[in-house]
Design a protein around this motif. Structure first.
Motif, short mmCIF file in Angstrom:
data_model
loop_
_atom_site.label_atom_id
_atom_site.label_comp_id
_atom_site.label_asym_id
_atom_site.label_seq_id
_atom_site.Cartn_x
_atom_site.Cartn_y
_atom_site.Cartn_z
N GLY A 186 0.81 -1.21 0.00
CA GLY A 186 0.00 0.00 0.00
C GLY A 186 0.84 1.26 0.00
N ALA A 187 0.34 2.26 -0.73
CA ALA A 187 1.01 3.56 -0.77
C ALA A 187 0.02 4.61 -1.26
CB ALA A 187 2.21 3.54 -1.71
N ASP A 188 0.21 5.84 -0.78
CA ASP A 188 -0.47 6.97 -1.38
C ASP A 188 0.59 7.72 -2.20
OD1 ASP A 188 1.02 8.35 0.54
OD2 ASP A 188 -0.73 9.03 1.67
N CYS A 189 0.25 8.88 -2.75
CA CYS A 189 1.21 9.56 -3.63
C CYS A 189 2.48 9.94 -2.88
CB CYS A 189 0.57 10.75 -4.32
SG CYS A 189 0.07 12.11 -3.24
N LEU A 190 2.36 10.39 -1.64
CA LEU A 190 3.55 10.71 -0.85
C LEU A 190 4.32 9.44 -0.50
CD1 LEU A 190 5.39 12.64 0.68
CD2 LEU A 190 3.79 12.52 2.61
N GLY A 191 3.62 8.37 -0.20
CA GLY A 191 4.27 7.10 0.11
C GLY A 191 5.10 6.59 -1.05
N LEU A 192 4.64 6.79 -2.29
CA LEU A 192 5.42 6.40 -3.47
C LEU A 192 6.71 7.21 -3.53
CD1 LEU A 192 5.91 5.07 -6.25
CD2 LEU A 192 4.52 6.93 -7.22
N ILE A 193 6.62 8.52 -3.36
CA ILE A 193 7.82 9.36 -3.40
C ILE A 193 8.78 8.97 -2.28
CG2 ILE A 193 8.70 11.74 -3.29
CD1 ILE A 193 6.90 10.97 -5.82
N ARG A 194 8.24 8.71 -1.08
CA ARG A 194 9.07 8.29 0.04
C ARG A 194 9.77 6.96 -0.26
NH1 ARG A 194 5.64 7.45 4.84
NH2 ARG A 194 7.65 7.17 5.88
N GLY A 195 9.03 6.03 -0.86
CA GLY A 195 9.61 4.73 -1.20
C GLY A 195 10.73 4.84 -2.21
N VAL A 196 10.54 5.68 -3.23
CA VAL A 196 11.61 5.91 -4.22
C VAL A 196 12.80 6.55 -3.53
CG1 VAL A 196 12.23 7.16 -6.32
CG2 VAL A 196 10.02 5.98 -6.17
N TRP A 197 12.55 7.54 -2.67
CA TRP A 197 13.64 8.18 -1.91
C TRP A 197 14.44 7.13 -1.16
CZ3 TRP A 197 14.60 13.58 -0.50
CH2 TRP A 197 15.60 13.72 0.47
N GLN A 198 13.76 6.26 -0.43
CA GLN A 198 14.44 5.26 0.40
C GLN A 198 15.33 4.35 -0.44
OE1 GLN A 198 11.23 3.38 2.53
NE2 GLN A 198 10.74 5.26 3.64
N GLU A 199 14.85 3.94 -1.60
CA GLU A 199 15.65 3.06 -2.44
C GLU A 199 16.80 3.82 -3.11
OE1 GLU A 199 15.18 -0.21 -6.00
OE2 GLU A 199 13.43 0.29 -4.77
#
Length: 151
Positions: free
Chosen positions: A36-49
């Motif tokens: 699960g992710a919202d739009c901010l969660g997607l950006i956060r996930g890309v940041w983390q990787e």
């Protein structure tokens, strides 16, 4: 310790990471690939990787992103944590204002060329998707940003 950042120029890498999130169900305030992710969660996930640990955790937020107060909380956070973009480079983070008098509250990653532009974003009621950056999306863009990179 002060962290110095410079811009990441590898838009293709950012897009490749974002595409691994495609199909992740939409979940408000979530940031877990496949779950699960919202739009901010997607950006956060890309940041983390891409960069590792986030420099700050987002505060709790409602789905309306301060619509009643008009507070540009998301825009201020993007200004603080990302680098200015131009809005037409692959891998840039685009910030959208969904309604003229509302604060900006949606994020996406520019994922395809100028001739056939697409965005990768978590879309409420759907999932993380790649969709055309048509006129209805394009006219809502209010800012563009690039991911930083530790020097």
């Amino acid at each position: 310790m002060t962290v110095v950042h410079k811009a990441v120029d590898n838009g293709e890498r950012i897009i490749a990471i974002a595409r691994t999130w495609l199909g992740t169900p939409y979940r408000h305030q979530a940031c877990t690939k496949g779950a699960g992710a919202d739009c901010l969660g997607l950006i956060r996930g890309v940041w983390q990787e891409l960069l590792g640990q986030e420099p700050e955790a987002p505060p709790p937020y409602t789905a309306d992103w301060m619509e009643t107060s008009g507070d540009e909380q998301l825009w201020r956070a993007a200004d603080r944590l990302l680098k200015p973009g131009v809005g037409d480079r692959l891998g840039e983070v685009l910030l959208f204002r969904m309604h003229r008098r509302s604060p900006a509250k949606h994020l996406a990653i520019l994922a395809n060329s100028k001739s056939d532009p697409t965005i990768i974003h978590a879309y409420s009621g759907r999932a993380v998707i790649e969709s055309p950056l048509g006129e209805s999306w394009h006219r809502r863009i209010v800012a563009a940003f690039r991911f930083p990179k530790e020097a």
